[in-house]
Design a protein around this motif. Sequence first.
Motif, PDB file in Angstrom:
ATOM      1  N   VAL A   1      -6.217   6.117  12.267  1.00 41.93           N
ATOM      2  CA  VAL A   1      -5.489   5.882  11.017  1.00 41.93           C
ATOM      3  C   VAL A   1      -6.510   5.648   9.911  1.00 41.93           C
ATOM      4  O   VAL A   1      -7.362   4.760  10.030  1.00 41.93           O
ATOM      5  CB  VAL A   1      -4.536   4.671  11.131  1.00 41.93           C
ATOM      6  CG1 VAL A   1      -3.764   4.488   9.819  1.00 41.93           C
ATOM      7  CG2 VAL A   1      -3.573   4.858  12.284  1.00 41.93           C
ATOM      8  N   LEU A   2      -6.425   6.465   8.840  1.00 40.32           N
ATOM      9  CA  LEU A   2      -7.292   6.278   7.677  1.00 40.32           C
ATOM     10  C   LEU A   2      -6.537   5.469   6.633  1.00 40.32           C
ATOM     11  O   LEU A   2      -5.507   5.903   6.120  1.00 40.32           O
ATOM     12  CB  LEU A   2      -7.722   7.624   7.099  1.00 40.32           C
ATOM     13  CG  LEU A   2      -8.616   8.500   7.991  1.00 40.32           C
ATOM     14  CD1 LEU A   2      -8.958   9.796   7.285  1.00 40.32           C
ATOM     15  CD2 LEU A   2      -9.889   7.762   8.377  1.00 40.32           C
ATOM     16  N   VAL A   3      -7.033   4.269   6.336  1.00 40.79           N
ATOM     17  CA  VAL A   3      -6.428   3.384   5.346  1.00 40.79           C
ATOM     18  C   VAL A   3      -7.325   3.374   4.112  1.00 40.79           C
ATOM     19  O   VAL A   3      -8.412   2.803   4.134  1.00 40.79           O
ATOM     20  CB  VAL A   3      -6.248   1.959   5.906  1.00 40.79           C
ATOM     21  CG1 VAL A   3      -5.550   1.070   4.888  1.00 40.79           C
ATOM     22  CG2 VAL A   3      -5.465   2.002   7.203  1.00 40.79           C
ATOM     23  N   LYS A   4      -6.895   4.078   3.067  1.00 38.95           N
ATOM     24  CA  LYS A   4      -7.703   4.235   1.846  1.00 38.95           C
ATOM     25  C   LYS A   4      -9.085   4.795   2.191  1.00 38.95           C
ATOM     26  O   LYS A   4     -10.095   4.393   1.619  1.00 38.95           O
ATOM     27  CB  LYS A   4      -7.827   2.901   1.109  1.00 38.95           C
ATOM     28  CG  LYS A   4      -6.510   2.355   0.602  1.00 38.95           C
ATOM     29  CD  LYS A   4      -6.659   1.006  -0.061  1.00 38.95           C
ATOM     30  CE  LYS A   4      -7.454   1.090  -1.333  1.00 38.95           C
ATOM     31  NZ  LYS A   4      -7.499  -0.199  -2.049  1.00 38.95           N
TER      32      LYS A   4
ATOM     33  N   ALA B   1       5.530   7.903  13.048  1.00 38.04           N
ATOM     34  CA  ALA B   1       4.927   6.783  12.307  1.00 38.04           C
ATOM     35  C   ALA B   1       5.879   6.357  11.200  1.00 38.04           C
ATOM     36  O   ALA B   1       6.355   7.183  10.427  1.00 38.04           O
ATOM     37  CB  ALA B   1       3.574   7.188  11.722  1.00 38.04           C
ATOM     38  N   LYS B   2       6.152   5.065  11.151  1.00 38.56           N
ATOM     39  CA  LYS B   2       7.039   4.510  10.131  1.00 38.56           C
ATOM     40  C   LYS B   2       6.435   3.239   9.576  1.00 38.56           C
ATOM     41  O   LYS B   2       5.637   2.574  10.234  1.00 38.56           O
ATOM     42  CB  LYS B   2       8.423   4.206  10.720  1.00 38.56           C
ATOM     43  CG  LYS B   2       9.165   5.432  11.248  1.00 38.56           C
ATOM     44  CD  LYS B   2      10.508   5.038  11.820  1.00 38.56           C
ATOM     45  CE  LYS B   2      11.241   6.268  12.371  1.00 38.56           C
ATOM     46  NZ  LYS B   2      12.549   5.888  12.964  1.00 38.56           N
ATOM     47  N   LYS B   3       6.831   2.930   8.325  1.00 36.47           N
ATOM     48  CA  LYS B   3       6.374   1.697   7.703  1.00 36.47           C
ATOM     49  C   LYS B   3       7.536   0.717   7.654  1.00 36.47           C
ATOM     50  O   LYS B   3       8.600   1.030   7.130  1.00 36.47           O
ATOM     51  CB  LYS B   3       5.844   1.963   6.290  1.00 36.47           C
ATOM     52  CG  LYS B   3       4.986   0.828   5.739  1.00 36.47           C
ATOM     53  CD  LYS B   3       4.312   1.202   4.448  1.00 36.47           C
ATOM     54  CE  LYS B   3       3.431   0.055   3.963  1.00 36.47           C
ATOM     55  NZ  LYS B   3       2.834   0.353   2.656  1.00 36.47           N
TER      56      LYS B   3
ATOM     57  N   LEU C   1       0.841  -1.203   0.000  1.00 38.36           N
ATOM     58  CA  LEU C   1       0.000   0.000   0.000  1.00 38.36           C
ATOM     59  C   LEU C   1       0.872   1.248   0.000  1.00 38.36           C
ATOM     60  O   LEU C   1       1.826   1.359   0.779  1.00 38.36           O
ATOM     61  CB  LEU C   1      -0.903  -0.003   1.230  1.00 38.36           C
ATOM     62  CG  LEU C   1      -1.882   1.167   1.357  1.00 38.36           C
ATOM     63  CD1 LEU C   1      -2.930   1.081   0.263  1.00 38.36           C
ATOM     64  CD2 LEU C   1      -2.551   1.162   2.720  1.00 38.36           C
ATOM     65  N   ASP C   2       0.561   2.190  -0.900  1.00 41.52           N
ATOM     66  CA  ASP C   2       1.329   3.435  -0.963  1.00 41.52           C
ATOM     67  C   ASP C   2       1.063   4.276   0.280  1.00 41.52           C
ATOM     68  O   ASP C   2      -0.069   4.339   0.778  1.00 41.52           O
ATOM     69  CB  ASP C   2       0.942   4.220  -2.224  1.00 41.52           C
ATOM     70  CG  ASP C   2       1.914   5.348  -2.496  1.00 41.52           C
ATOM     71  OD1 ASP C   2       1.659   6.463  -1.995  1.00 41.52           O
ATOM     72  OD2 ASP C   2       2.907   5.130  -3.192  1.00 41.52           O
TER      73      ASP C   2
ATOM     74  N   ASP D   1      -3.298   7.994   6.465  1.00 41.64           N
ATOM     75  CA  ASP D   1      -3.386   9.269   7.185  1.00 41.64           C
ATOM     76  C   ASP D   1      -3.435   8.954   8.683  1.00 41.64           C
ATOM     77  O   ASP D   1      -4.396   8.372   9.166  1.00 41.64           O
ATOM     78  CB  ASP D   1      -4.632  10.045   6.745  1.00 41.64           C
ATOM     79  CG  ASP D   1      -4.680  11.435   7.370  1.00 41.64           C
ATOM     80  OD1 ASP D   1      -3.650  11.849   7.938  1.00 41.64           O
ATOM     81  OD2 ASP D   1      -5.733  12.093   7.292  1.00 41.64           O
ATOM     82  N   VAL D   2      -2.365   9.333   9.398  1.00 43.70           N
ATOM     83  CA  VAL D   2      -2.240   9.017  10.825  1.00 43.70           C
ATOM     84  C   VAL D   2      -2.532  10.269  11.642  1.00 43.70           C
ATOM     85  O   VAL D   2      -1.971  11.336  11.387  1.00 43.70           O
ATOM     86  CB  VAL D   2      -0.826   8.487  11.141  1.00 43.70           C
ATOM     87  CG1 VAL D   2      -0.726   8.106  12.614  1.00 43.70           C
ATOM     88  CG2 VAL D   2      -0.498   7.292  10.258  1.00 43.70           C
ATOM     89  N   ASP D   3      -3.407  10.132  12.638  1.00 47.29           N
ATOM     90  CA  ASP D   3      -3.764  11.235  13.525  1.00 47.29           C
ATOM     91  C   ASP D   3      -3.660  10.737  14.966  1.00 47.29           C
ATOM     92  O   ASP D   3      -4.463   9.907  15.408  1.00 47.29           O
ATOM     93  CB  ASP D   3      -5.191  11.724  13.215  1.00 47.29           C
ATOM     94  CG  ASP D   3      -5.584  12.905  14.103  1.00 47.29           C
ATOM     95  OD1 ASP D   3      -4.673  13.522  14.706  1.00 47.29           O
ATOM     96  OD2 ASP D   3      -6.790  13.190  14.219  1.00 47.29           O
ATOM     97  N   VAL D   4      -2.640  11.225  15.691  1.00 50.11           N
ATOM     98  CA  VAL D   4      -2.417  10.822  17.077  1.00 50.11           C
ATOM     99  C   VAL D   4      -2.950  11.914  18.005  1.00 50.11           C
ATOM    100  O   VAL D   4      -2.572  13.077  17.884  1.00 50.11           O
ATOM    101  CB  VAL D   4      -0.917  10.569  17.351  1.00 50.11           C
ATOM    102  CG1 VAL D   4      -0.710  10.163  18.804  1.00 50.11           C
ATOM    103  CG2 VAL D   4      -0.384   9.501  16.414  1.00 50.11           C
ATOM    104  N   GLN D   5      -3.826  11.526  18.915  1.00 48.19           N
ATOM    105  CA  GLN D   5      -4.376  12.422  19.924  1.00 48.19           C
ATOM    106  C   GLN D   5      -3.910  11.943  21.305  1.00 48.19           C
ATOM    107  O   GLN D   5      -3.424  10.811  21.440  1.00 48.19           O
ATOM    108  CB  GLN D   5      -5.906  12.439  19.845  1.00 48.19           C
ATOM    109  CG  GLN D   5      -6.456  12.973  18.530  1.00 48.19           C
ATOM    110  CD  GLN D   5      -6.126  14.440  18.309  1.00 48.19           C
ATOM    111  OE1 GLN D   5      -5.973  15.204  19.248  1.00 48.19           O
ATOM    112  NE2 GLN D   5      -6.001  14.829  17.045  1.00 48.19           N
TER     113      GLN D   5
END
Length: 383
Positions: free
Chosen positions: A261-264, A283-285, A245-246, A251-255
């Motif tokens: 995390v929005l995946v597609k 955040a790392k892949k 996945l590219d 889209d990562v949002d830490v509160q």
Amino acid sequence: ENVGKLKKLEYLNVALNNIERIENLEGCEDLKKLDLTANFVGELSSIETLKNNIHLKELFLVGNPCAEFEEIERSERIQALQNYPEVKQKIREQEQAYLLKRAREKEEAQRRMQERKDKKQNQMESKLGFGSPDSLQNKENYQAEGDKEQETWRTVEGDEEDRRFWEEPTPYTPESRLETHRYIEEKRRAKDNIRESKKREKPLWTLVTAEGKVLNVNVPKLDFSLKDDEENNQIILDLAVYRHLDTSLLDVDVQPTYIRVLVKGKPFQLVLPEEVKPDSSSAKKSQTTGHLVVSMPKAKEIIQAKQKVSTSSKDSDCNTWQKNARSVQVEKLEVDPSKYSFPDVTNIIQEKERIGQGPIRLQPEKITETKKSYADFENNEDV
């Protein structure tokens, strides 16, 4: 257009187009075959432009209006050559008749197109209710939506309208061909609009309740693990996203209390067991598993302080061990007789004589006293 720049072009196939005259081919010096099948070449005199293409051997004009003109048979070639001015004039007259016909066809096509457009516009306005008292407001909304509403009226009315369109006889003209192309394009756009509207109609996922409670959500249905890394005073989320996945689709949002995390476009949301620092999170892949690894430092640093104490204690333990190792090593090398009671090999004879006098005492002090009692004994340290 610009085809004349191809000097070495030998075969040109432009069949099934809307070409109405032959032009701009003088530069094709090596042209040997030209296929203009099923076009709209009605100006037969435009063929004269090909006289400069001296290598041209094959010309196809089947399905063109000029193919309906009176032709010159082989037997009439010599006579036609003699009567060329008369034949040329006749061709000119036929061309003029064709041009008048084309002008009427263009007007008719323009009228049909305008009628069709007005019909669609009226249908669209009736659907939006422009005739009602709220028509002004509806019209303003219609104008505000712009291209969106322009695409909406380009819809297929049904199978009946589709059947009428394809069964209706139309003249064989460039305009009718273009109209067919536009109709197919409108049908494709209508399907796309329906597909997009279905996507927009999907209900939004509830991530936070009306009372403000954050929910745990896993719409993409991904495996995950949440680890409490006490040694580094952080919480680590390992989310098994799709391997190839590219990253632009993530889209990562830490509160402080949760991570999203929005995946597609599909949300994954998890409530954290402890408050974290969003600004210090990363955040790392993973390059090996392809998983998304999010490291979130804890807001409280109590564990981090214990880590320092344990580290120092480890260091002290290490130093103690090294000291003990040294002391053990020193003890192994120690040969001072005052600390250890090894038998004195030099006094073996003396000890044998005292066997009958009781147990042998190997204390260094006693041995020294015994030495003093034998004045004639010579102690040879080499022995």
